[in-house]
Design a protein around this motif. Structure first.
Motif, PDB file in Angstrom:
ATOM      1  N   PHE A  72       0.831  -1.202   0.000  1.00  0.00           N
ATOM      2  CA  PHE A  72       0.000   0.000   0.000  1.00  0.00           C
ATOM      3  C   PHE A  72       0.873   1.262   0.000  1.00  0.00           C
ATOM      4  O   PHE A  72       0.571   2.231  -0.707  1.00  0.00           O
ATOM      5  CB  PHE A  72      -0.917  -0.007   1.224  1.00  0.00           C
ATOM      6  CG  PHE A  72      -1.917   1.123   1.250  1.00  0.00           C
ATOM      7  CD1 PHE A  72      -3.144   0.984   0.619  1.00  0.00           C
ATOM      8  CD2 PHE A  72      -1.627   2.311   1.891  1.00  0.00           C
ATOM      9  CE1 PHE A  72      -4.068   2.026   0.628  1.00  0.00           C
ATOM     10  CE2 PHE A  72      -2.539   3.355   1.908  1.00  0.00           C
ATOM     11  CZ  PHE A  72      -3.766   3.213   1.283  1.00  0.00           C
ATOM     12  N   LEU A  73       1.941   1.247   0.778  1.00  0.00           N
ATOM     13  CA  LEU A  73       2.833   2.411   0.874  1.00  0.00           C
ATOM     14  C   LEU A  73       3.487   2.723  -0.466  1.00  0.00           C
ATOM     15  O   LEU A  73       3.543   3.880  -0.894  1.00  0.00           O
ATOM     16  CB  LEU A  73       3.910   2.164   1.943  1.00  0.00           C
ATOM     17  CG  LEU A  73       4.961   3.266   2.121  1.00  0.00           C
ATOM     18  CD1 LEU A  73       4.311   4.593   2.491  1.00  0.00           C
ATOM     19  CD2 LEU A  73       5.984   2.860   3.173  1.00  0.00           C
ATOM     20  N   SER A  76       0.951   4.187  -2.687  1.00  0.00           N
ATOM     21  CA  SER A  76       0.625   5.540  -2.223  1.00  0.00           C
ATOM     22  C   SER A  76       1.648   6.562  -2.683  1.00  0.00           C
ATOM     23  O   SER A  76       1.300   7.661  -3.132  1.00  0.00           O
ATOM     24  CB  SER A  76       0.535   5.567  -0.692  1.00  0.00           C
ATOM     25  OG  SER A  76      -0.538   4.791  -0.233  1.00  0.00           O
ATOM     26  N   TYR A 122      -3.285  -4.259  -3.258  1.00  0.00           N
ATOM     27  CA  TYR A 122      -3.012  -3.137  -2.351  1.00  0.00           C
ATOM     28  C   TYR A 122      -2.103  -2.079  -2.976  1.00  0.00           C
ATOM     29  O   TYR A 122      -2.078  -0.938  -2.521  1.00  0.00           O
ATOM     30  CB  TYR A 122      -2.449  -3.668  -1.029  1.00  0.00           C
ATOM     31  CG  TYR A 122      -3.515  -4.409  -0.250  1.00  0.00           C
ATOM     32  CD1 TYR A 122      -4.446  -3.713   0.517  1.00  0.00           C
ATOM     33  CD2 TYR A 122      -3.643  -5.795  -0.339  1.00  0.00           C
ATOM     34  CE1 TYR A 122      -5.461  -4.382   1.190  1.00  0.00           C
ATOM     35  CE2 TYR A 122      -4.657  -6.474   0.335  1.00  0.00           C
ATOM     36  CZ  TYR A 122      -5.560  -5.755   1.096  1.00  0.00           C
ATOM     37  OH  TYR A 122      -6.576  -6.419   1.752  1.00  0.00           O
ATOM     38  N   GLY A 126      -3.516   1.704  -2.816  1.00  0.00           N
ATOM     39  CA  GLY A 126      -2.695   2.807  -2.309  1.00  0.00           C
ATOM     40  C   GLY A 126      -2.554   3.918  -3.329  1.00  0.00           C
ATOM     41  O   GLY A 126      -2.654   5.106  -3.002  1.00  0.00           O
ATOM     42  N   THR A 130      -4.589   7.231  -2.013  1.00  0.00           N
ATOM     43  CA  THR A 130      -3.743   8.333  -1.551  1.00  0.00           C
ATOM     44  C   THR A 130      -3.638   9.435  -2.601  1.00  0.00           C
ATOM     45  O   THR A 130      -3.720  10.620  -2.266  1.00  0.00           O
ATOM     46  CB  THR A 130      -2.341   7.805  -1.179  1.00  0.00           C
ATOM     47  OG1 THR A 130      -2.496   6.745  -0.219  1.00  0.00           O
ATOM     48  CG2 THR A 130      -1.483   8.900  -0.587  1.00  0.00           C
ATOM     49  N   THR A 143     -10.202   1.090   0.129  1.00  0.00           N
ATOM     50  CA  THR A 143      -9.438   0.100   0.888  1.00  0.00           C
ATOM     51  C   THR A 143     -10.338  -0.751   1.762  1.00  0.00           C
ATOM     52  O   THR A 143     -10.138  -1.958   1.877  1.00  0.00           O
ATOM     53  CB  THR A 143      -8.388   0.799   1.771  1.00  0.00           C
ATOM     54  OG1 THR A 143      -7.542   1.583   0.940  1.00  0.00           O
ATOM     55  CG2 THR A 143      -7.528  -0.206   2.496  1.00  0.00           C
ATOM     56  N   LEU A 164      -3.731   1.780   7.002  1.00  0.00           N
ATOM     57  CA  LEU A 164      -3.570   2.183   5.596  1.00  0.00           C
ATOM     58  C   LEU A 164      -4.059   3.616   5.363  1.00  0.00           C
ATOM     59  O   LEU A 164      -3.417   4.384   4.644  1.00  0.00           O
ATOM     60  CB  LEU A 164      -4.320   1.206   4.679  1.00  0.00           C
ATOM     61  CG  LEU A 164      -3.855  -0.261   4.747  1.00  0.00           C
ATOM     62  CD1 LEU A 164      -4.624  -1.112   3.753  1.00  0.00           C
ATOM     63  CD2 LEU A 164      -2.358  -0.382   4.491  1.00  0.00           C
ATOM     64  N   SER A 168      -2.192   7.340   3.910  1.00  0.00           N
ATOM     65  CA  SER A 168      -2.757   8.299   2.948  1.00  0.00           C
ATOM     66  C   SER A 168      -2.766   9.709   3.515  1.00  0.00           C
ATOM     67  O   SER A 168      -2.356  10.676   2.862  1.00  0.00           O
ATOM     68  CB  SER A 168      -4.190   7.901   2.573  1.00  0.00           C
ATOM     69  OG  SER A 168      -4.202   6.695   1.848  1.00  0.00           O
TER      70      SER A 168
END
Length: 237
Positions: A72-73, A76, A122, A126, A130, A143, A164, A168
């Motif tokens: 996710f990061l 993002s 994911y 992300g 984000t 999400t 998560l 964001s």
């Protein structure tokens, strides 16, 4: 007086989010225009949501599925970079419409889920959640809809969703700082709202245990659907 009112309102919305994992932030952003100038709206809402989501994730840290966070990061970071680069060139007027339709189909259409499953992950969650959060208020359900499919435990869904969403909002706050927004100008309001958000997260976490798992899924699906319909209607009004 404004600080006290916003602190109480943030407590109530954060408590709701602590119970079902979503909805509090969207309620808050609808209320804030009555108290804050428009240019301060999204930055202060974002900072408050960092405290609300991060505290919710910390209170439920044992239930956070850490393995989804790096994916996710990365998504993002790419999303923030991409949307910062194209915001001035494109109209995002109809983005909420597509988000709302996606959420409704994802929640209620088995055929749609069958076809979309191979593309859902994911990284993409992300990227869009984000990236679009800078301009679209309804990205959190993206999400939560995915987590609701992957995990059946209500505490896992809420705590992981909070972790998560924290990513964001933290990245969004850094973007506003980069563009020169001075958070210190609103320090009284921010402190009151952060206290309300953290206490609300704790209260919501305690209340969540009172809800049966099956009822939780129904409540969350209905709430997500209501938010999605509200977003779709908002495009045309």
């Amino acid at each position: 007086m404004t600080e006290l009112i916003l602190g109480v309102i943030t407590f109530l919305t954060s408590t709701i989010a602590g119970v079902v994992g979503i909805g509090g932030g969207m309620m808050l952003i609808v209320i804030l225009p009555s108290f804050l100038p428009l240019n301060a709206l999204i930055p202060i809402h974002g900072l408050t949501q960092v405290s609300s989501n991060l505290s919710r994730a910390i209170f439920g840290y044992k239930d956070v599925k850490v393995e989804v966070i790096p994916k996710f990061l990365l998504g993002s970071l790419l999303g923030i970079g991409f949307f910062m680069g194209i915001l001035s060139f494109i109209s995002l007027e109809y983005v909420p419409l597509f988000i709302g339709i996606y959420i409704l189909l994802s929640l209620w259409s088995a055929k749609f889920n069958e076809k979309i499953k191979r593309y859902e992950n994911y990284y993409l969650a992300g990227f869009f959640q984000t990236g679009l959060s800078m301009v679209v208020g309804a990205t959190g359900p993206l999400t939560m809809t995915l987590l609701l499919k992957d995990y059946k435990d209500k505490n896992v869904v809420v705590a992981t969703g909070a972790a998560l969403m924290s990513i964001s909002h933290i990245l969004k706050v850094f973007v506003f700082m980069y563009f020169g927004f001075v958070f210190f100008d609103y320090i009284g309001v921010i402190v009151a709202m952060i206290i309300g958000a953290v206490v609300g997260s704790w209260t919501g976490t305690q209340l969540r245990d009172k809800i049966d798992g099956k009822k939780f899924v129904i409540i969350l699906k209905v709430l997500l659907s209501a938010l999605a319909i509200n977003v779709i209607i908002g495009v045309f009004i």
